[in-house]
Design a protein around this motif. Structure first.
Motif, PDB file in Angstrom:
ATOM      1  N   GLU A  84       0.831  -1.215   0.000  1.00 38.87           N
ATOM      2  CA  GLU A  84       0.000   0.000   0.000  1.00 38.87           C
ATOM      3  C   GLU A  84       0.864   1.263   0.000  1.00 38.87           C
ATOM      4  O   GLU A  84       0.500   2.272  -0.596  1.00 38.87           O
ATOM      5  CB  GLU A  84      -0.899   0.010   1.252  1.00 38.87           C
ATOM      6  CG  GLU A  84      -2.088  -0.950   1.165  1.00 38.87           C
ATOM      7  CD  GLU A  84      -2.677  -1.266   2.543  1.00 38.87           C
ATOM      8  OE1 GLU A  84      -3.430  -2.252   2.627  1.00 38.87           O
ATOM      9  OE2 GLU A  84      -2.364  -0.560   3.524  1.00 38.87           O
ATOM     10  N   ALA A  85       2.004   1.203   0.687  1.00 39.03           N
ATOM     11  CA  ALA A  85       2.896   2.367   0.759  1.00 39.03           C
ATOM     12  C   ALA A  85       3.869   2.414  -0.421  1.00 39.03           C
ATOM     13  O   ALA A  85       4.757   3.275  -0.451  1.00 39.03           O
ATOM     14  CB  ALA A  85       3.666   2.333   2.080  1.00 39.03           C
ATOM     15  N   GLU A  86       3.688   1.506  -1.371  1.00 35.79           N
ATOM     16  CA  GLU A  86       4.531   1.427  -2.582  1.00 35.79           C
ATOM     17  C   GLU A  86       6.021   1.304  -2.252  1.00 35.79           C
ATOM     18  O   GLU A  86       6.870   1.958  -2.837  1.00 35.79           O
ATOM     19  CB  GLU A  86       4.280   2.645  -3.478  1.00 35.79           C
ATOM     20  CG  GLU A  86       2.856   2.687  -4.007  1.00 35.79           C
ATOM     21  CD  GLU A  86       2.503   4.005  -4.670  1.00 35.79           C
ATOM     22  OE1 GLU A  86       3.074   5.034  -4.286  1.00 35.79           O
ATOM     23  OE2 GLU A  86       1.668   3.987  -5.572  1.00 35.79           O
ATOM     24  N   ILE A  87       6.305   0.471  -1.247  1.00 34.77           N
ATOM     25  CA  ILE A  87       7.698   0.207  -0.871  1.00 34.77           C
ATOM     26  C   ILE A  87       8.077  -1.170  -1.422  1.00 34.77           C
ATOM     27  O   ILE A  87       7.390  -2.165  -1.129  1.00 34.77           O
ATOM     28  CB  ILE A  87       7.889   0.261   0.663  1.00 34.77           C
ATOM     29  CG1 ILE A  87       7.563   1.673   1.174  1.00 34.77           C
ATOM     30  CG2 ILE A  87       9.308  -0.147   1.062  1.00 34.77           C
ATOM     31  CD1 ILE A  87       7.387   1.766   2.678  1.00 34.77           C
ATOM     32  N   GLN A  88       9.145  -1.188  -2.205  1.00 33.59           N
ATOM     33  CA  GLN A  88       9.555  -2.442  -2.845  1.00 33.59           C
ATOM     34  C   GLN A  88      10.074  -3.450  -1.820  1.00 33.59           C
ATOM     35  O   GLN A  88      10.881  -3.097  -0.944  1.00 33.59           O
ATOM     36  CB  GLN A  88      10.649  -2.142  -3.881  1.00 33.59           C
ATOM     37  CG  GLN A  88      10.915  -3.289  -4.815  1.00 33.59           C
ATOM     38  CD  GLN A  88      11.993  -2.937  -5.833  1.00 33.59           C
ATOM     39  OE1 GLN A  88      12.134  -1.784  -6.248  1.00 33.59           O
ATOM     40  NE2 GLN A  88      12.766  -3.942  -6.227  1.00 33.59           N
ATOM     41  N   VAL A  89       9.591  -4.681  -1.935  1.00 31.54           N
ATOM     42  CA  VAL A  89      10.033  -5.732  -0.999  1.00 31.54           C
ATOM     43  C   VAL A  89      11.454  -6.182  -1.361  1.00 31.54           C
ATOM     44  O   VAL A  89      11.772  -6.341  -2.538  1.00 31.54           O
ATOM     45  CB  VAL A  89       9.054  -6.929  -1.048  1.00 31.54           C
ATOM     46  CG1 VAL A  89       9.603  -8.128  -0.272  1.00 31.54           C
ATOM     47  CG2 VAL A  89       7.700  -6.529  -0.486  1.00 31.54           C
ATOM     48  N   LEU A  90      12.300  -6.315  -0.346  1.00 32.10           N
ATOM     49  CA  LEU A  90      13.658  -6.847  -0.571  1.00 32.10           C
ATOM     50  C   LEU A  90      13.511  -8.355  -0.798  1.00 32.10           C
ATOM     51  O   LEU A  90      13.138  -9.076   0.124  1.00 32.10           O
ATOM     52  CB  LEU A  90      14.544  -6.555   0.640  1.00 32.10           C
ATOM     53  CG  LEU A  90      16.011  -6.930   0.516  1.00 32.10           C
ATOM     54  CD1 LEU A  90      16.742  -5.960  -0.408  1.00 32.10           C
ATOM     55  CD2 LEU A  90      16.699  -6.915   1.878  1.00 32.10           C
ATOM     56  N   GLU A  91      13.781  -8.791  -2.010  1.00 31.03           N
ATOM     57  CA  GLU A  91      13.502 -10.185  -2.370  1.00 31.03           C
ATOM     58  C   GLU A  91      14.579 -11.155  -1.878  1.00 31.03           C
ATOM     59  O   GLU A  91      14.288 -12.265  -1.470  1.00 31.03           O
ATOM     60  CB  GLU A  91      13.355 -10.317  -3.885  1.00 31.03           C
ATOM     61  CG  GLU A  91      12.184  -9.531  -4.476  1.00 31.03           C
ATOM     62  CD  GLU A  91      10.829 -10.178  -4.210  1.00 31.03           C
ATOM     63  OE1 GLU A  91      10.806 -11.313  -3.721  1.00 31.03           O
ATOM     64  OE2 GLU A  91       9.807  -9.531  -4.490  1.00 31.03           O
ATOM     65  N   GLU A  92      15.845 -10.752  -1.974  1.00 31.08           N
ATOM     66  CA  GLU A  92      16.956 -11.628  -1.574  1.00 31.08           C
ATOM     67  C   GLU A  92      18.003 -10.793  -0.849  1.00 31.08           C
ATOM     68  O   GLU A  92      18.216  -9.630  -1.190  1.00 31.08           O
ATOM     69  CB  GLU A  92      17.627 -12.250  -2.820  1.00 31.08           C
ATOM     70  CG  GLU A  92      16.743 -13.140  -3.654  1.00 31.08           C
ATOM     71  CD  GLU A  92      16.528 -14.514  -3.030  1.00 31.08           C
ATOM     72  OE1 GLU A  92      17.298 -14.898  -2.142  1.00 31.08           O
ATOM     73  OE2 GLU A  92      15.568 -15.176  -3.449  1.00 31.08           O
ATOM     74  N   GLY A  93      18.691 -11.380   0.094  1.00 33.01           N
ATOM     75  CA  GLY A  93      19.765 -10.652   0.765  1.00 33.01           C
ATOM     76  C   GLY A  93      19.939 -11.082   2.201  1.00 33.01           C
ATOM     77  O   GLY A  93      19.318 -12.045   2.655  1.00 33.01           O
ATOM     78  N   PHE A  94      20.837 -10.377   2.882  1.00 37.74           N
ATOM     79  CA  PHE A  94      21.092 -10.644   4.299  1.00 37.74           C
ATOM     80  C   PHE A  94      20.781  -9.390   5.100  1.00 37.74           C
ATOM     81  O   PHE A  94      20.913  -8.279   4.585  1.00 37.74           O
ATOM     82  CB  PHE A  94      22.578 -10.984   4.525  1.00 37.74           C
ATOM     83  CG  PHE A  94      23.018 -12.279   3.906  1.00 37.74           C
ATOM     84  CD1 PHE A  94      22.697 -13.491   4.499  1.00 37.74           C
ATOM     85  CD2 PHE A  94      23.767 -12.283   2.741  1.00 37.74           C
ATOM     86  CE1 PHE A  94      23.113 -14.683   3.935  1.00 37.74           C
ATOM     87  CE2 PHE A  94      24.196 -13.474   2.165  1.00 37.74           C
ATOM     88  CZ  PHE A  94      23.867 -14.675   2.767  1.00 37.74           C
ATOM     89  N   MET A  95      20.385  -9.582   6.357  1.00 36.67           N
ATOM     90  CA  MET A  95      20.277  -8.456   7.286  1.00 36.67           C
ATOM     91  C   MET A  95      21.152  -8.786   8.483  1.00 36.67           C
ATOM     92  O   MET A  95      21.095  -9.903   8.998  1.00 36.67           O
ATOM     93  CB  MET A  95      18.833  -8.267   7.753  1.00 36.67           C
ATOM     94  CG  MET A  95      17.919  -7.675   6.697  1.00 36.67           C
ATOM     95  SD  MET A  95      16.365  -7.084   7.428  1.00 36.67           S
ATOM     96  CE  MET A  95      15.685  -8.598   8.030  1.00 36.67           C
TER      97      MET A  95
END
Lengths: 248, 135
Positions: A144-155
């Motif tokens: 809804e906030a038009e924020i792209q989901v991080l599909e792959e990676g590390f946090m």
């Protein structure tokens, strides 16, 4: 609640709708962003976190000694930030205590703000923002906030542990990650993160002043950035910039 | 096992860097601030970047020797710290930094660019790795 971390509420609240977290991390993005939100919305100080696992540091503001990790806000929006990096040993207990507190306060959405390092940051004019959510409700809010989901990676870092604890407690936790310098304070990334938080939580925090003051902020946060970089070295932070092993 | 002169030199440089990193990043007597710096080494290159807010490109004074990079850059406006600690007001007017390079470079091949307040200097190593055939 973890005995190792004590959340002290100087102005206790029965419930909290939204909680925003920004700790010293990549580009100090989260800390700069939430500090700007606190300042812009004139949120009052309402508590702090005490622990023997935290560095033996007190800060002095206007002649008053303060604990570096403090809560600001009200029952609609509470903000947690720190003026000192959180060491590796303190991250897990802090995340456990914070998420337990969020469950107790019936927090609808716990939002962590941070930076995600990109190698070509100096060539990027307006940093892009990515999001991670712990459940469907959170994913829908990102959409809804038009924020792209991080599909792959590390946090790696405090926001990663808050995600882990939120998953285990069934808490809606969103992580907002703005493209950022890895080792330099990045008010530009913080401005992008604030714009995303504005959409997510229906706030109206203006980033104009932050962008006008950006160079002064970069000068005055050099030492905190240096200390944070050293603290992150002990957390395998560089893993965030590794290409993931695509076997999953 | 004996260490080569280059290894010893590198160890001394690293120890020196460690000692330097524990001291304040400012000197009120000269009005100088130390910029945040990153040194990235690859097979044949060294890239040094520095965060230089409040600096104009035309004011950057950069010199490179085989083992050192030296930067001096005045700030477009002075930075004041009021009521800080036991100091009275502090005022800073420039960035200054000497970077010990991890290996020797050719100063004549150095390239520098300054974008959005970040300086990036690309330096080519004097002694490059020798290419060998893989059997």
């Amino acid at each position: 609640m973890s005995e190792e971390m004590r959340i002290i509420e100087t102005k206790p609240l029965d419930s909290v709708k939204h909680c925003l977290v920004g700790m010293p991390d990549t580009g100090l993005t989260g800390m700069i962003a939430v500090s700007q939100i606190v300042e812009s919305m004139k949120l009052p100080e309402i508590g702090h976190i005490e622990s023997d696992l935290l560095p033996p540091v007190m800060v002095i503001h206007d002649g008053e000694p303060k604990v570096p990790i403090r809560f600001f806000g009200d029952s609609n929006l509470t903000v947690l930030t720190s003026e000192t990096p959180i060491g590796t040993r303190a991250i897990a207990p802090l995340s456990r205590s914070l998420t337990a507190w969020a469950v107790k306060k019936k927090v609808e959405m716990l939002v962590s703000v941070s930076g995600i390092a990109v190698q070509n940051r100096m060539e990027i004019k307006i940093p892009q923002v990515f999001g991670v959510a712990t459940n469907e409700k959170g994913k829908n809010r990102l959409k809804e906030a038009e924020i792209q989901v991080l599909e792959e990676g590390f946090m790696v870092g405090p926001h990663a542990m808050i995600v882990r604890e939120s998953l285990s407690k069934g808490l809606t936790n969103l992580v907002i990650l703005a493209q950022s310098h890895s080792g330099y304070p990045d008010p530009g990334a913080a401005a992008s993160a604030i714009n995303a938080v504005n959409k997510l939580l229906n706030l109206e925090v203006d980033v104009k002043k932050l962008l006008e003051d950006a160079e002064g902020i970069r000068v005055k946060t050099r030492e905190l950035m240096q200390r944070t970089t050293k603290s992150l070295e002990g957390m395998a932070k560089t893993q965030e910039q590794e290409l993931p092993a695509m076997y999953g | 096992m004996f260490k080569s002169f280059d290894d010893l030199e590198r160890e001394i440089d690293e120890t020196f860097e460690e000692l330097m990193s524990s001291r304040p990043m400012w000197d009120s007597s000269t009005g100088r601030l130390e910029p945040l710096t990153q040194v990235i080494e690859s097979l044949d290159k060294i890239v040094v970047t520095m965060d230089l807010p409040l600096v104009r490109k035309e004011d950057i004074h950069l010199t490179i020797e085989e083992k050192y990079l030296n930067l001096e850059a005045p700030l477009a406006r002075c930075v004041k710290y009021e009521r800080w600690g036991a100091h009275s007001d502090c005022e800073f007017s420039s960035f200054y930094k000497t970077v010990n390079l991890p290996t020797r470079v050719n100063p004549d091949e150095a390239k520098a660019k300054f974008l959005n307040g970040v300086l990036s200097v690309e330096l080519h190593k004097t002694v490059k790795g020798k290419k060998i055939n893989v059997e």
